[in-house]
Design a protein around this motif. Structure first.
Motif, mmCIF file in Angstrom:
data_model
loop_
_atom_site.group_PDB
_atom_site.id
_atom_site.type_symbol
_atom_site.label_atom_id
_atom_site.label_comp_id
_atom_site.label_asym_id
_atom_site.label_seq_id
_atom_site.Cartn_x
_atom_site.Cartn_y
_atom_site.Cartn_z
ATOM 1 N N MET A 1 53.813 56.097 35.364
ATOM 2 C CA MET A 1 52.682 55.413 34.767
ATOM 3 C C MET A 1 51.396 55.891 35.454
ATOM 4 O O MET A 1 51.355 55.999 36.675
ATOM 5 C CB MET A 1 52.867 53.904 34.915
ATOM 6 N N LYS A 2 50.387 56.141 34.676
ATOM 7 C CA LYS A 2 49.117 56.651 35.195
ATOM 8 C C LYS A 2 48.314 55.529 35.859
ATOM 9 O O LYS A 2 48.485 54.353 35.549
ATOM 10 C CB LYS A 2 48.293 57.251 34.057
ATOM 11 N N ILE A 3 47.423 55.933 36.738
ATOM 12 C CA ILE A 3 46.608 54.976 37.484
ATOM 13 C C ILE A 3 45.728 54.137 36.559
ATOM 14 O O ILE A 3 45.517 52.959 36.807
ATOM 15 C CB ILE A 3 45.775 55.670 38.596
ATOM 16 N N ILE B 1 46.474 47.029 33.443
ATOM 17 C CA ILE B 1 47.454 45.947 33.576
ATOM 18 C C ILE B 1 47.003 44.984 34.676
ATOM 19 O O ILE B 1 47.017 43.758 34.484
ATOM 20 C CB ILE B 1 48.860 46.512 33.889
ATOM 21 N N SER B 2 46.587 45.528 35.814
ATOM 22 C CA SER B 2 46.157 44.698 36.947
ATOM 23 C C SER B 2 44.950 43.840 36.605
ATOM 24 O O SER B 2 44.880 42.669 36.991
ATOM 25 C CB SER B 2 45.829 45.585 38.154
ATOM 26 N N VAL B 3 44.008 44.417 35.886
ATOM 27 C CA VAL B 3 42.812 43.664 35.490
ATOM 28 C C VAL B 3 43.207 42.504 34.577
ATOM 29 O O VAL B 3 42.728 41.371 34.742
ATOM 30 C CB VAL B 3 41.771 44.590 34.812
ATOM 31 N N PHE B 4 44.115 42.752 33.635
ATOM 32 C CA PHE B 4 44.535 41.672 32.747
ATOM 33 C C PHE B 4 45.332 40.600 33.487
ATOM 34 O O PHE B 4 45.173 39.413 33.206
ATOM 35 C CB PHE B 4 45.301 42.213 31.535
ATOM 36 N N VAL B 5 46.167 41.003 34.440
ATOM 37 C CA VAL B 5 46.892 40.010 35.246
ATOM 38 C C VAL B 5 45.884 39.142 35.997
ATOM 39 O O VAL B 5 46.004 37.906 36.013
ATOM 40 C CB VAL B 5 47.887 40.680 36.224
ATOM 41 N N ALA B 6 44.893 39.764 36.597
ATOM 42 C CA ALA B 6 43.859 39.015 37.324
ATOM 43 C C ALA B 6 43.117 38.063 36.386
ATOM 44 O O ALA B 6 42.829 36.913 36.751
ATOM 45 C CB ALA B 6 42.890 39.977 38.000
ATOM 46 N N MET B 7 42.825 38.528 35.176
ATOM 47 C CA MET B 7 42.122 37.666 34.216
ATOM 48 C C MET B 7 42.999 36.501 33.776
ATOM 49 O O MET B 7 42.498 35.388 33.573
ATOM 50 C CB MET B 7 41.643 38.487 33.012
ATOM 51 N N VAL B 8 44.309 36.713 33.633
ATOM 52 C CA VAL B 8 45.214 35.607 33.294
ATOM 53 C C VAL B 8 45.197 34.575 34.419
ATOM 54 O O VAL B 8 45.144 33.364 34.162
ATOM 55 C CB VAL B 8 46.654 36.108 33.022
#
Length: 179
Positions: A1-3, A9-16
């Motif tokens: 998986m690319k950076i 994905i990380s940004v959306f997890v943080a937003m959740v």
């Protein structure tokens, strides 16, 4: 998986997680912005990326981070009446992406994805809520109670979040990052 995929994905997890902290308790389940963020991720991320968001969120909460509604976390969270909806985040995202994989791109597909996501979320969350309230917490609630406090009170807000997810995702899709 690319950076850049990992970053999205990380940004959306943080937003959740942030969306969870903005909550309005309405009985056994609180109104949060989790579903809004998850619906946006469903529409703008690739299917594999979109399903990773709720998986990572759920794992982080189950290992003990207090990121579930009401600042809950850890394995005991599975006994919360709302945990069925948390499980539903991943299952709904996966099923929705699977059922819409061969649909032609466009507004119709986006709307269909949002409706399916919400439908499966309720199909998973409501029976779980009923089970936990009655069999673990011993509340002795009936089906009407669960429908009222797990569905009917949420329907106006979920409708608004669905519309907002559609609008926001259309704008995000215009950005190079999500095209």
């Amino acid at each position: 998986m690319k950076i850049d995929n990992i970053t999205k994905i990380s940004v959306f997890v943080a937003m959740v997680i942030v969306g969870t902290m903005i909550s309005l308790p309405l009985g056994p389940v609180a109104v949060t912005l989790q579903t809004l963020i998850l619906m946006i991720s469903l529409l703008v991320l690739k299917p594999k990326e979109a399903v990773m968001v709720p998986i990572i969120y759920t794992i982080l909460g189950l290992v003990g981070l207090p990121i579930f509604s009401g600042n809950n976390g850890g394995p005991s969270a599975v006994f919360m009446p709302s945990f069925g909806f948390i499980l539903g985040f991943t299952i709904s995202t996966f099923i929705t992406n699977t059922l819409t994989a061969n649909m032609e791109e466009g507004n119709k597909k986006l709307i269909y994805k949002l409706l399916l996501f919400n439908l499966f979320l309720y199909v998973i969350g409501l029976p779980y809520m009923y089970f936990i309230l009655n069999n673990y917490l011993g509340k002795g609630v009936d089906l009407y109670f669960v429908l009222k406090f797990g569905f009917l009170l949420f329907l106006p807000g979920d409708t608004l979040k669905t519309v907002l997810a559609f609008i926001v995702s259309k704008r995000l899709k215009k950005l190079d990052t999500f095209s």
